[in-house]
Design an enzyme around this catalytic site. Structure first.
Site, mmCIF file in Angstrom:
data_model
loop_
_atom_site.group_PDB
_atom_site.id
_atom_site.type_symbol
_atom_site.label_atom_id
_atom_site.label_comp_id
_atom_site.label_asym_id
_atom_site.label_seq_id
_atom_site.Cartn_x
_atom_site.Cartn_y
_atom_site.Cartn_z
ATOM 1 N N GLU A 1 42.667 34.076 48.394
ATOM 2 C CA GLU A 1 42.022 33.049 47.574
ATOM 3 C C GLU A 1 42.584 32.977 46.165
ATOM 4 O O GLU A 1 41.862 33.132 45.173
ATOM 5 C CB GLU A 1 40.505 33.271 47.533
ATOM 6 N N GLU B 1 38.078 34.302 56.861
ATOM 7 C CA GLU B 1 36.702 34.565 56.418
ATOM 8 C C GLU B 1 35.812 33.389 56.777
ATOM 9 O O GLU B 1 36.218 32.234 56.634
ATOM 10 C CB GLU B 1 36.591 34.733 54.891
#
Ligand code: BG6
Length: 477
Positions: free
Chosen positions: A168, A377
């Site tokens: 991320e 995720e």
């Protein structure tokens, strides 16, 4: 499900975590401090001042945790390596004890036939590099990150086939340099775009090195993908959603996959003196580091309306305490503003629940980049209650994950090349900013913000449910 394609036989049913959020042992066996060890000690930065000094003590419980994964039948486990365990001061001497911890963990996983998926960077930069040269703001980090990655590629190339470079980047860069909610706590968009560009170069260089050292392995970044929706069918809102898609997603994804920034946003930033400095050789380096797959971390979509130039957005405080109804409009004046999507339910922390958005996102990635995808995720943060006789009835989590898996199957049917699905998370863990009350795991860990208790592991109802999902290869949801 007659018209749905089945999950492939080698589908990686997994679960994920990050070093800082589970390990503890923050200064054990030679580990150096990370920026998070530093940041969480500054009062007011996290819920009730929580930090990862102990976390859920996976550092000492890893065998027990892996045994639980094996009992569940997990096919893959995604975890991150803490850079400052390997190089305590970021770019100096190697700490052999640190590397051995991960070797033991990897061997434990392989011994149970669980595929390790290693994240190289999940936000815990060695504090020494922040102090030496400002971390991501210096091009020196490209070399230092590469050395750290190459050390791990060489050490584990025969054992680990799946690697994630940066977790991320869009989140750690934006929260770190635009919103000051993550280290280094800066609010400066010029510095943000420069640091982000350097992170892109570091990502590409690590991938280019990987090709030489682990030619049979697979590598890619994990991106926090929130597909953008228009708030209405007003063309102004549709344009705003296009702006948001480019600005919030394409700005990273295009660079990973094509080595080039999206043109419209580049132009927009350039006109405002915010575009990053492109040095000679940068584009060639970016183009030399293309991923094998895209890791997608999916939690929610974003819904966007037109924003006039005189819109003013106040920076919203992180919703630490899990109270609903704290949504605040955010955006970039003249480009887009984010609205509440009233068709969607929200979680305890006000995140919109949108399983179909996952299918939409996977299709967009497939059409635009034609790469395999791994969902690295996805999960539900909620208040869980430990009841008598070690019972945690998290039916809401089962519903959430089931609905998302249904959309994965639809996406596969649509033609998405999906190689795996990692839920967030396996055990409960520390939420970066929200303490221990926001739980994501199949395994309840008995501790809270103020009391470490006995750190006992308790299987939640969702544990048995996901075991059946895996055992039936997604057939029995
Ligand atoms: C992702 C991160 O952004 O979301 C995880 O990669 C994080 O590390 C997860 O824990 C959930 O976020 P939060 O704020 O609910 O802990």
């Amino acid at each position: 499900h007659k018209h749905n394609d089945a999950f492939p036989n080698n589908f990686l049913w997994g679960s994920a975590s990050a070093a800082y959020q589970i390990e503890g042992g923050w200064n054990e066996e030679g580990k150096g401090p990370s920026v998070w060890d530093h940041f969480t000690r500054i009062p007011g930065n996290t819920f009730k001042g929580t930090n990862g000094d102990v976390a859920v003590d996976h550092y000492h419980h890893y065998k027990e945790d892996v045994a639980l994964m094996a009992e569940m039948g997990l096919k893959a486990y995604r975890f991150s390596i803490a850079w400052s365990r390997i190089f305590p001061d970021g770019n100096g001497a190697l700490n052999e004890q640190g590397i051995q911890f991960y070797e033991r963990l990897i061997d434990e996983l392989l011994g149970h036939e669980i595929e390790p998926i290693v994240t190289l960077y999940h936000w815990d930069l060695p504090q020494a590099l922040q102090d030496q040269y400002g971390g991501w703001e210096s091009r020196q980090i490209i070399e230092d990150f590469n050395r750290y990655c190459v050390t791990l590629f060489e050490r584990f190339k025969d054992k680990v086939k799946y690697w994630v470079t940066l977790n991320e980047q869009n989140v750690f860069i934006r929260l770190g340099y635009e919103e000051a909610k993550h280290p280094p706590g800066v609010t400066d968009r010029k510095r943000m775009y420069e640091a982000n560009h350097i992170a892109n170069l570091a990502n590409a260089k690590a991938i280019a090195s990987f090709r030489e050292i682990v030619p049979d392995g697979k590598i890619g970044p994990s991106f926090a993908y929130g597909p953008a929706y228009p708030y209405s069918n007003d063309p102004g809102d549709v344009l705003a959603a296009e702006n948001a898609e480019e600005y919030l997603n394409g700005w990273w994804l295009d660079v990973y996959c094509d080595g080039e920034y999206p043109k419209t946003i580049w132009k927009y930033l350039e006109q405002r003196g915010l575009s990053p400095t492109l040095e000679e050789g940068d584009t060639a380096l970016l183009k030399s580091g293309k991923p094998d797959f895209l890791g997608v971390n999916y939690y929610q979509t974003g819904t966007f309306a037109e924003s006039p130039l005189n819109d003013v957005f106040q920076s919203s405080k992180e919703n630490h305490d899990g109270k609903k109804g704290q949504f605040k409009e955010s955006g970039i004046a003249g480009l887009f503003k984010r609205k509440r999507n009233n068709t969607l339910e929200t979680t305890d922390w006000d995140w919109e629940i949108d399983p179909i958005g996952l299918r939409i996102g996977l299709r967009r990635i497939t059409s635009r980049y034609r790469l395999p995808v791994m969902v690295t995720e996805n999960g539900l943060g909620a208040f869980d209650k430990l009841e008598k006789n070690n019972v945690v009835q998290d039916d809401y989590r089962i519903d959430y994950i089931r609905q998302h898996i249904e959309q994965l199957q639809a996406a596969i049917t649509d033609g998405v090349d999906l190689i795996g699905y990692c839920t967030w998370s396996f055990t409960d863990l520390l939420s970066w900013l929200n303490g221990y009350q926001k739980r994501y795991g199949f395994i309840y860990v008995d501790r809270d913000e103020t009391d470490e208790k006995d750190l006992r592991r308790v299987k939640k109802k969702s544990f048995d449910w996901y075991r059946t999902v895996i055992a039936t290869n997604g057939g029995n949801l």
